[in-house]
Design an enzyme around this catalytic site. Structure first.
Site, PDB file in Angstrom:
ATOM      1  N   ARG A  52     -38.220  -6.653   5.641  1.00 38.42           N
ATOM      2  CA  ARG A  52     -38.887  -5.542   4.949  1.00 38.42           C
ATOM      3  C   ARG A  52     -40.067  -5.940   3.905  1.00 38.42           C
ATOM      4  NH1 ARG A  52     -35.252  -0.927   2.808  1.00 38.42           N
ATOM      5  NH2 ARG A  52     -34.928  -2.424   0.992  1.00 38.42           N
ATOM      6  N   ARG A 100     -59.201  -5.271 -15.384  1.00 41.31           N
ATOM      7  CA  ARG A 100     -58.591  -3.657 -15.009  1.00 41.31           C
ATOM      8  C   ARG A 100     -59.706  -3.260 -13.943  1.00 41.31           C
ATOM      9  NH1 ARG A 100     -58.664   1.611 -15.049  1.00 41.31           N
ATOM     10  NH2 ARG A 100     -56.945   2.535 -14.644  1.00 41.31           N
ATOM     11  N   GLU A 182     -35.761  12.056   2.171  1.00 34.93           N
ATOM     12  CA  GLU A 182     -34.506  11.187   1.788  1.00 34.93           C
ATOM     13  C   GLU A 182     -34.414  11.310   0.270  1.00 34.93           C
ATOM     14  OE1 GLU A 182     -36.019   7.189   1.553  1.00 34.93           O
ATOM     15  OE2 GLU A 182     -38.028   7.833   1.036  1.00 34.93           O
ATOM     16  N   LEU A 207     -38.289   5.518   3.406  1.00 31.67           N
ATOM     17  CA  LEU A 207     -38.190   4.227   3.369  1.00 31.67           C
ATOM     18  C   LEU A 207     -37.123   3.864   4.557  1.00 31.67           C
ATOM     19  CD1 LEU A 207     -39.028   1.328   1.797  1.00 31.67           C
ATOM     20  CD2 LEU A 207     -36.781   2.069   0.738  1.00 31.67           C
TER      21      LEU A 207
HETATM   22  N1  PMP Z   1     -35.167   5.235  -0.062  1.00 29.73           N
HETATM   23  C1  PMP Z   1     -35.489   5.109  -1.201  1.00 29.73           C
HETATM   24  C2  PMP Z   1     -36.835   5.635  -1.729  1.00 29.73           C
HETATM   25  C3  PMP Z   1     -34.902   4.021  -1.726  1.00 29.73           C
HETATM   26  O1  PMP Z   1     -35.710   3.806  -3.002  1.00 29.73           O
HETATM   27  C4  PMP Z   1     -34.028   3.410  -1.211  1.00 29.73           C
HETATM   28  C5  PMP Z   1     -33.452   2.201  -2.059  1.00 29.73           C
HETATM   29  N2  PMP Z   1     -34.147   0.984  -2.094  1.00 29.73           N
HETATM   30  C6  PMP Z   1     -33.661   3.678  -0.032  1.00 29.73           C
HETATM   31  C7  PMP Z   1     -34.080   4.729   0.725  1.00 29.73           C
HETATM   32  C8  PMP Z   1     -32.463   2.864   0.644  1.00 29.73           C
HETATM   33  O2  PMP Z   1     -32.813   1.394   0.993  1.00 29.73           O
HETATM   34  P1  PMP Z   1     -31.872   0.412   1.194  1.00 29.73           P
HETATM   35  O3  PMP Z   1     -30.820   0.756   2.121  1.00 29.73           O
HETATM   36  O4  PMP Z   1     -32.627  -0.785   1.689  1.00 29.73           O
HETATM   37  O5  PMP Z   1     -31.199  -0.033  -0.190  1.00 29.73           O
END
Ligand code: PMP
Length: 285
Positions: A52, A100, A182, A207
């Site tokens: 990832r 910058r 999420e 994500l």
């Molecule tokens: N969504 C977001 C916005 C996050 O920050 C995370 C944590 N990194 C997740 C989902 C879950 O991802 P993971 O299972 O890879 O930790």
């Protein structure tokens, strides 16, 4: 115990672990990151996290500044130097230090690489899992590429703070159609009245969580059905169970959403079973 961080090629005691004021990660959030669980001193799902990371880097047009093997050595060294048994390791890679200017520096700057690690309070996390957590909904006001694990987390920080101020532990982002995207730092799931696990498809609006992906495999192995689709807040209120997944919490049952009790107000049997089983499906080493 003194803490150590890896900063651009050196392992430094925490007070000396600093980046430059013109680091583009600091000024523009021009950086991506990963968080990996550490369990019994070992990295959990390193391969998937590095995959990832490479996808995030590609999306912001950066390359991995060292080999995956070398990065693995650094992650392990930071875990070892901080004597982490159960906890997490954090890795951030950014476009480096430059005057910058929004445009990428020419010639390219050396990428900034930072790794830190810290232990978890396992008892506290397990206690939360035993009772389940509360979440509150907030409008999803993030940009359109939250599939990139960028350090631009201001909306997430504001959402989490709102949750805390309302006595909850996590915020769930709601899109314009009323569907849950999420959590502020976790993926969101429900179990419908007829026992189906539902979570949103991993497109640009969430994500693609590593824990989410591993859970998919775990669930399939148990012969359960997953529906990958958006679910509304109303649907979540009426769900039999709700849960979140993330590398730092694995599977965490949700028992309240916006003050409404989910199911019987206790962690659901499926969430509890998935939490118990999760690490059988993760890659540890
Ligand atoms: N969504 C977001 C916005 C996050 O920050 C995370 C944590 N990194 C997740 C989902 C879950 O991802 P993971 O299972 O890879 O930790």
């Amino acid at each position: 115990m003194s803490r150590y961080a890896y900063v651009n090629g050196r392992y430094l005691p925490f007070p000396d672990a600093k980046v430059h004021v013109e680091d583009r990660g600091y000024q523009f959030a021009d950086a991506v990151y990963e968080v990996c669980e550490v369990r019994a001193g070992q990295l959990v799902d390193e391969r998937r996290h590095l995959d990832r990371l490479e996808r995030s880097l590609k999306a912001i047009r950066l390359r991995l500044p060292m080999s995956r093997a070398a990065l693995g050595v650094v992650l392990r060294e930071v875990v070892a130097r901080n004597r982490i048994r159960f906890g997490m390791v954090y890795l951030q890679i950014g476009r480096g230090v430059a005057r910058r200017d929004l445009a990428f520096p020419v010639p390219a700057a050396a990428p900034s690489v930072v790794v830190t690690a810290r232990p978890f309070n396992r008892a506290r996390i397990d206690a939360s899992a035993a009772t389940g957590i509360a979440v509150v909904s907030v409008p999803d006001n993030r940009w359109g590429r939250v599939d990139i694990k960028s350090v631009g987390l201001l909306p997430n920080a504001l959402a989490r703070q709102t949750a805390i101020e309302q006595g909850a532990r996590e915020a769930w982002f709601i899109d314009k159609s009323g569907a849950v995207t999420e959590g502020a730092s976790a993926n969101a799931w429900i179990v419908t009245a007829d026992g189906k696990l539902v979570t949103r498809r991993a497109d640009h609006t969430i994500l693609g969580g590593i824990t989410r992906g591993v859970l998919f495999e775990a669930v399939k192995a148990q012969g359960l059905t997953i529906e990958e689709r958006p679910f509304t807040l109303e649907e979540a209120y009426a769900a039999r169970e709700a849960l979140i997944t993330s590398a730092t919490q694995s599977v965490m049952p949700v028992v309240r959403i916006d003050g409404r009790v989910i199911g019987n107000g206790k962690p659901g049997p499926l969430a509890t079973a998935l939490r118990r089983e999760f690490h059988r499906f993760a890659e540890i080493g």
